[in-house]
Design a protein around this motif. Structure first.
Motif, PDB file in Angstrom:
ATOM      1  N   PRO A 100       0.839  -1.207   0.000  1.00  8.87           N
ATOM      2  CA  PRO A 100       0.000   0.000   0.000  1.00  8.87           C
ATOM      3  C   PRO A 100       0.868   1.248   0.000  1.00  8.87           C
ATOM      4  O   PRO A 100       1.844   1.328   0.726  1.00  8.87           O
TER       5      PRO A 100
ATOM      6  N   GLU B 258      -8.736   2.739   1.877  1.00 10.93           N
ATOM      7  CA  GLU B 258      -7.402   2.246   1.546  1.00 10.93           C
ATOM      8  C   GLU B 258      -7.406   0.739   1.308  1.00 10.93           C
ATOM      9  O   GLU B 258      -6.794   0.242   0.362  1.00 10.93           O
TER      10      GLU B 258
ATOM     11  N   TYR C  29      -6.466  -1.253  -2.196  1.00 11.29           N
ATOM     12  CA  TYR C  29      -5.390  -2.249  -2.234  1.00 11.29           C
ATOM     13  C   TYR C  29      -5.909  -3.615  -2.657  1.00 11.29           C
ATOM     14  O   TYR C  29      -5.278  -4.342  -3.434  1.00 11.29           O
TER      15      TYR C  29
END
Length: 843
Positions: free
Chosen positions: A20, A40, A44
């Motif tokens: 990430p 996030e 990812y």
């Protein structure tokens, strides 16, 4: 393994190790933090899903590369384990292939290890995240925050599962990779052992020499024939890359490409350029080749050098053609042979171009004559290396060959030694010595050593000629009237880069060329890696001192860099001080003083040199790992004795710094202990003075202070002259002073005499004493005082003023006067002037 394989592996790792790029930071509340984490993790997770197909393709490519690497290592192992010790060239080629493959493989092992560590770190990180999300107290969360928490937990579990799967899939390749590395390492270790045997064979002769071979010549010739037939006999059932028919093909290609290169060179230079020159259409080319020479002289020079120009163009063209063949053909033997031929062609081209640039038309053929033996011998050695000639044939052929070339070099020397520059003559003598030493070595059984010696000198000579050629070109370029890079008055902003190349880069290349030539000579036996390890191997390695060839080269390179920095710094200092003095002289409306510039330069020059060379010394001590503690211990033990011994030296240093700080400068006129002269040089220990009589006297700096020197030019360059003069009693004092004033004032001249006044000094025994006071030039004091005294004397004579001088009446009294017989007086008297004249005429 080829370099592109490493790039594929790195690309593979970059696709499967997807980390990430953003991190979640603390928001205003837990809800905001969970919302950002959800964004996030979603991003990812989607990225991993999209790259799953590309990962499979990359894993297949890695597998294929690993299989190819294993097959290649198996080929190298078979080639290496099957080599006989009697075929040194074959054995060195096999060892080189094995060690090069292991070296290339080691360069790609790092990404795999990094990949494993990063994946393990990522899995552990997501384990912690999953644990934290699972144990979170949900009753304190709002419905939206609870939904974000559940989504984040699901995404984290899926991401961890994907990462773990990728790791398991890649683990198989990693295990194969490590297995291959272990296999290559074993092969590399065996190759290094065989390298050690080759090195030993170079410096040993096994008790055999050429004379013993001549005694058993029939047996040696038979054994050599059998070995050659066995080695070069064509295989019937398989077309090997190393078949003797390929060698014949190579010879045909060399001949064919040589003819093509020669034809193209002759067509362009010998035919086209020559015809254009006859029509006066080659002025640009002639100017490019021969510089300012023009007209018939340039044409004559071209005609004299035409053969060498065609030969150089042929060699360059041949190298280009063979290089293209090497790039397009994947056949192992032809690829190896083409590489060696390109290197040899480069060596020949450098020698020929150097001769073209440095020698004139009358010398060019003589230059070719003295360098031709070493170039031909080098080609023979390269050919032996290409065809992988057996040791027994080398031992039989090399001694007589070297004897022939030694004689050839001697004859070339005798015929051309007086017609060439001293540098080329020196190189030719060294070539003769190398031939002689190599012949002796081969005669006593050290044939491989003689080959190494020859190749080393050929490479070293090439490097020397290359650097000499570049130096000559730079010298011509720098001495151009439009550039004047060697002139001290040229601004350093224009010369620094040129000086960097000329005074630093070229000498450093000359030092490094020693290593390069040894490296290339070792590469003939594929011992280049061994030579590199030898350069870095400590020849002396203790706690207090470490020495190796590479360390010595580094220290030498730093010496030339320090020398360049010192020169540029001093040049900059002199240039800036000169500009400063010119500006100051313009403001004061006077001429610039070179002596002032020299004096100020002397002060800073010593300081700059101490800083630069002191830094070089400290760095050199660090390079050789010289422990400073023993220097400190010795200094402490000897400090007392050195202090007493260096008392005078330190005193002179102190006074020297004091003098250079401004008390005295170069060009000042000083007086010391009755000696007057001009200061020519000031150092830390002594001051050099050129006296009026032309003698050069060196005073210790402490002497100047102990003897109370006088600086006669510190103020306005004049000194007060006090000239005494006396007149007879009865003279009128005001009249005398007026006469002196009028006489001396006429002599007033700027920078020579400036009359002050005359004063009554006293009453002497015979005269009234005066003193004449005047400022005179310190350097011309004797002349000025002489002119003043001459003017006063002439003025007194004109005014009939007597300058008295001491007179004495001498009375002789003797008690033996009665023993002297009296004689009539010879004094005659005349009553008139006419009578006296008659008496004189009679005498």
């Amino acid at each position: 393994m080829n370099s592109h394989k490493a790039y594929i592996l790195v690309l593979f790792l970059s696709l499967i190790v997807v980390l990430p790029t953003h991190a979640v930071l603390k928001e205003r509340n837990i809800g905001g933090t969970l919302a950002m984490l959800r964004i996030e993790l979603t991003h990812y997770h989607n990225k991993l899903e999209k790259q799953s197909g590309a990962q499979r393709e990359q894993r297949e490519q890695v597998m294929q590369q690993l299989i190819a690497t294993m097959n290649n290592s198996q080929q190298n192992a078979i080639m290496l384990y099957s080599q006989k010790s009697g075929n040194v060239f074959d054995l060195t080629y096999a060892c080189h292939e094995a060690t090069e493959q292991y070296k290339g493989f080691k360069e790609t092992v790092g990404p795999f290890r990094t990949y494993v560590e990063e994946v393990n770190t990522e899995i552990a990180r997501y384990d912690s995240l999953i644990t934290d999300l699972s144990s979170m107290y949900v009753n304190a969360l709002t419905p939206k925050e609870n939904i974000d928490r559940n989504v984040c937990l699901t995404l984290a579990v899926n991401i961890r599962r994907t990462l773990n799967y990728n790791k398991q899939q890649s683990q198989q390749y990693i295990n194969i990779y490590y297995h291959t590395e272990a296999r290559l390492k074993s092969l590399n270790d065996y190759a290094n052992k065989r390298y050690a045997e080759i090195q030993a064979s170079i410096f040993t002769n096994n008790g055999e020499n050429f004379l013993t071979m001549l005694r058993n010549f029939k047996h040696e010739l038979k054994e050599t024939g059998e070995t050659v037939i066995e080695k070069y006999k064509p295989t019937k059932n398989f077309h090997s890359d190393w078949d003797s028919r390929i060698i014949i093909l190579l010879l045909a290609l060399i001949l064919f490409y040589g003819i093509i290169a020669a034809a193209l060179s002759y067509l362009f230079i010998g035919f086209i350029v020559t015809r254009l020159m006859k029509k006066n259409k080659t002025d640009f080319i002639l100017h490019l080749l021969f510089g300012s020479e023009g007209g018939n002289k340039a044409k004559d020079n071209f005609r004299a050098k035409r053969f060498c120009i065609i030969l150089a163009a042929t060699v360059i063209t041949f190298a280009a053609v063979v290089g293209m063949v090497k790039a397009t053909i994947e056949q192992n033997f032809l690829s190896m042979a083409s590489g060696l031929l390109v290197e040899y062609a480069w060596l020949m081209a450098v020698v020929l171009l150097s001769l073209l640039i440095r020698l004139d038309g009358k010398q060019i053929r003589h230059g070719l004559s003295i360098y031709m033996p070493i170039m031909v011998m080098c080609f023979i050695v390269i050919f032996f290396r290409i065809v992988l000639i057996p040791n027994i044939l080398t031992d039989l052929v090399m001694p007589p060959l070297l004897l022939i070339f030694t004689v050839w070099q001697w004859i070339a020397l005798r015929r051309n030694i007086k017609l060439l520059p001293a540098s080329d003559t020196f190189y030719a003598w060294v070539s003769f010595i190398v031939f002689l030493a190599s012949d002796v070595a081969s005669m006593v059984g050290y044939t491989l050593l003689s080959v190494e010696f020859l190749i080393w000198w050929t490479m070293q000579l090439t490097c020397i000629l290359t650097i000499a050629c570049a130096s000559d070109l730079l010298k011509q370029y720098g001495n151009n009237s439009k550039r004047k890079f060697f002139d001290e008055d040229t601004p350093v902003s224009r010369t620094w880069f040129f000086r960097l190349i000329y005074t630093a880069v070229l000498p450093i290349l000359g030092t490094v060329s020693i290593l390069i030539s040894i490296y290339w000579a070792a590469d003939v036996f594929n011992l280049s890696d061994t030579s590199l390890s030898l350069f870095n191997r400590p020849l002396v390695n203790t706690d207090k001192f470490a020495f190796s060839i590479m360390r010595a080269v580094q220290a030498a390179a730093l010496f030339f860099i320090a020398k360049y920095i010192n020169h540029v710094s001093l040049h900059t200092l002199h240039y800036q001080l000169t500009l400063r003095e010119e500006r100051k002289a313009e403001e004061e409306k006077r001429k610039p003083s070179a002596q002032t510039v020299a004096s100020h330069t002397a002060i800073w020059r010593n300081l700059i040199q101490v800083v630069i060379w002191g830094a070089w010394l400290l760095i050199t001590l660090t390079i050789f790992h010289i422990d400073n503690s023993w220097i400190v211990a010795i200094s402490a033990g000897l400090s007392t004795g050195i202090g007493f011994a260096m008392k005078d030296i330190l005193e002179n240093l102190y006074y020297g710094i004091s003098l250079m700080a401004g008390r005295i400068k170069v060009g000042d006129y000083i007086s010391i202990d009755g000696t007057k002269g001009t200061v020519r040089n000031i150092s830390y220990t002594s001051t050099t003075v050129e006296a009026l009589d032309g003698s050069v006297i060196a005073y210790q700096n402490s002497q100047l202070f102990s003897k109370n020197y006088k600086n006669l030019t510190r103020n306005h360059g004049n000194v007060l002259s006090i000239i005494p003069v006396g007149v007879s009693y009865g003279s009128k004092v005001p009249e005398v002073k007026q006469i002196i004033d009028e006489a001396v004032v006429k002599l007033n001249k700027a920078g020579y005499i400036k009359y002050i006044k005359s004063v009554l000094a006293g009453f002497g025994d015979n005269s009234i004493d005066f003193k004449i006071l005047a400022w005179v030039d310190s350097r011309k004091q004797t002349y000025a005082e002489g002119d003043i005294m001459e003017a006063v004397y002439n003025a007194f004579n004109d005014k009939q003023i007597e300058i008295p001088f001491p007179q004495r009446d001498i009375h002789i009294v003797s008690d033996t006067a009665h023993l002297v017989k009296a004689e009539p007086s010879k004094i005659q008297h005349a009553d008139s002037e006419s009578e006296a004249e008659d008496m004189i005429a009679k005498k």
